[in-house]
Design an enzyme around this catalytic site. Sequence first.
Site, PDB file in Angstrom:
ATOM      1  N   ARG A 230       0.846  -1.187   0.000  1.00 55.95           N
ATOM      2  CA  ARG A 230       0.000   0.000   0.000  1.00 55.95           C
ATOM      3  C   ARG A 230       0.886   1.242   0.000  1.00 55.95           C
ATOM      4  O   ARG A 230       1.918   1.295   0.659  1.00 55.95           O
ATOM      5  CB  ARG A 230      -0.907   0.030   1.244  1.00 55.95           C
ATOM      6  N   GLU A 259      -1.987   8.412  -5.889  1.00 56.15           N
ATOM      7  CA  GLU A 259      -1.936   7.792  -7.216  1.00 56.15           C
ATOM      8  C   GLU A 259      -2.934   8.458  -8.157  1.00 56.15           C
ATOM      9  O   GLU A 259      -4.039   8.799  -7.733  1.00 56.15           O
ATOM     10  CB  GLU A 259      -2.224   6.289  -7.102  1.00 56.15           C
ATOM     11  N   HIS A 279       1.419   0.590 -10.012  1.00 52.43           N
ATOM     12  CA  HIS A 279       0.453  -0.213  -9.255  1.00 52.43           C
ATOM     13  C   HIS A 279      -0.002  -1.431 -10.071  1.00 52.43           C
ATOM     14  O   HIS A 279      -1.177  -1.626 -10.378  1.00 52.43           O
ATOM     15  CB  HIS A 279      -0.765   0.625  -8.852  1.00 52.43           C
TER      16      HIS A 279
END
Length: 528
Positions: A230, A259, A279
């Site tokens: 995370r 993000e 990601h």
Amino acid sequence: MTKVLVSDPIDQAGLDILTQVAQVDQKLGLSIDQLKNIISDYDGLMIRSGTQVTSEVIAEAKKLRIIGRAGVGVDNVDVPAATRKGVLVVNSPGGNTIAAAEHALAMILALSRNIPQAHASMFSGSWDRKKYVGNELYKKILGVVGLGKIGSHVAKVANAMGMEVIGFDPFVSIERAQQMQVRLSDIEDLFKESDYVTLHLPRTSETENLVDINLLRKMKPTARLVNCARGGIINENDLASALEAKVIKGAAIDVYAKEPLTDNSPLRSVKEGLVLTPHLGASTVEAQQNVAIDVAEQIRDVLLGLPARSAVNIPGLSAEIMDSLKPHLKLAETLGLLVSQISGGQIQKLEVRLQGEFAQHPSQPLVIATLKGLLTSALGDKINYVNASLEAKGRGIDVVEIKDELSPEFARGSLQLDSFSDKGGHSVSGTVFGDGDLGITSIDEYPINFVPSRHMLFTRHRDMPGIIGQIGSLLGKHNVNIASMQVGRRIVRGEAVMVLSIDDPIPSELLGSILSMQGINEAHSVTL
């Protein structure tokens, strides 16, 4: 006719399963208002991360029975509102386990063999064999922070590759770690010893900015850091500075505090030793299929009257029972979260003692709520009422339920938790008052009476003149405001406990100062 709305892109395999039992309508990119206007027509809703299922949306639902999130996190769903409405919320907690673990391993290998840099060099026309000499993983030490499903799979593969694996996870027992061929360590020693550190834990108030410049400086100058868990667990400014100053050899990052990663992020300016990916941890064809199939099957089963596998809210209870048990469940979860933070070690056994009225209620949801609270610090939003028992079992926690219908002290009964860890035992108990308010009534069998608050400081200390004043003065110097204070003791000038409700969390440096005070035996910062 039974109808299911799919409001985010879902793999076709999942859609095919839904069409077995319902009319499936795909309507992508809906706003909250658009969703509110049509949700009353549907029995089921299948989403990913794009759709926001707010309390207002749920309020407009007339026949909605299940919301399925094709993925792990459900922070885009108002779960309490769904529960109050009697709507089941399900997810797919294990669908991307292999994908995330393999990406972490790929990042470790990419760092070790300079693969991204060598690739770019080749396409620039170079042939730099000497420049990109790498390192073998064989016999190197891998530190795994978080030994849940993903972390344990990384450990398994690393062991097979000949690495020595050490791990940090307060909720994994020594026996469970031995089964995984992992040597347990505290987090500072893990960072000191490891050649590679990989993070596999949720972002919570406790883990946010966990990896800062102080922890990075404890690493070997040849060590490398990987985060595919995370964003926000690593302080990105500190990491960029550490890499530029060659405090550590390298890092590979897949997740970020914000993000998409901003253009002005300090990570984008690091010149050497950093691998970045956008990601991609769960971005495999297989993972997207797995989560779609998993959640679609659960929606199908619920619409057919069968139970779901991975309910996020309490399964099998009506809205009426939920309402009647709501304060009891809240107390159970609060006590579990409290005892996990004052235990300070790897909990191996938990006794759940239900007394008086608590013993007359269905015990399973109360025990599960306790375990959810107990594991929240470690797992964040990954822990829920369905997987709490399995997660506790997987971490080697022995759970013992004790019922006692007699409760001499409180008319509405009480709930007591006794935890046993490698650092000793702790006990907390509480009750629900007539107006539904929660009360903590004892800690470590010292009588005390306080209403739990968001931030608290717990101490065990010698009952001696001046010690409470010293703590108060120290907090005042650090601009920490005290809202209330409760002290409990059994004998004069013996040992006592104190609970301070405070407006802000205790910084780690301040907690260290409190622990160093004469007469202080224990001090714990607690966040509920």
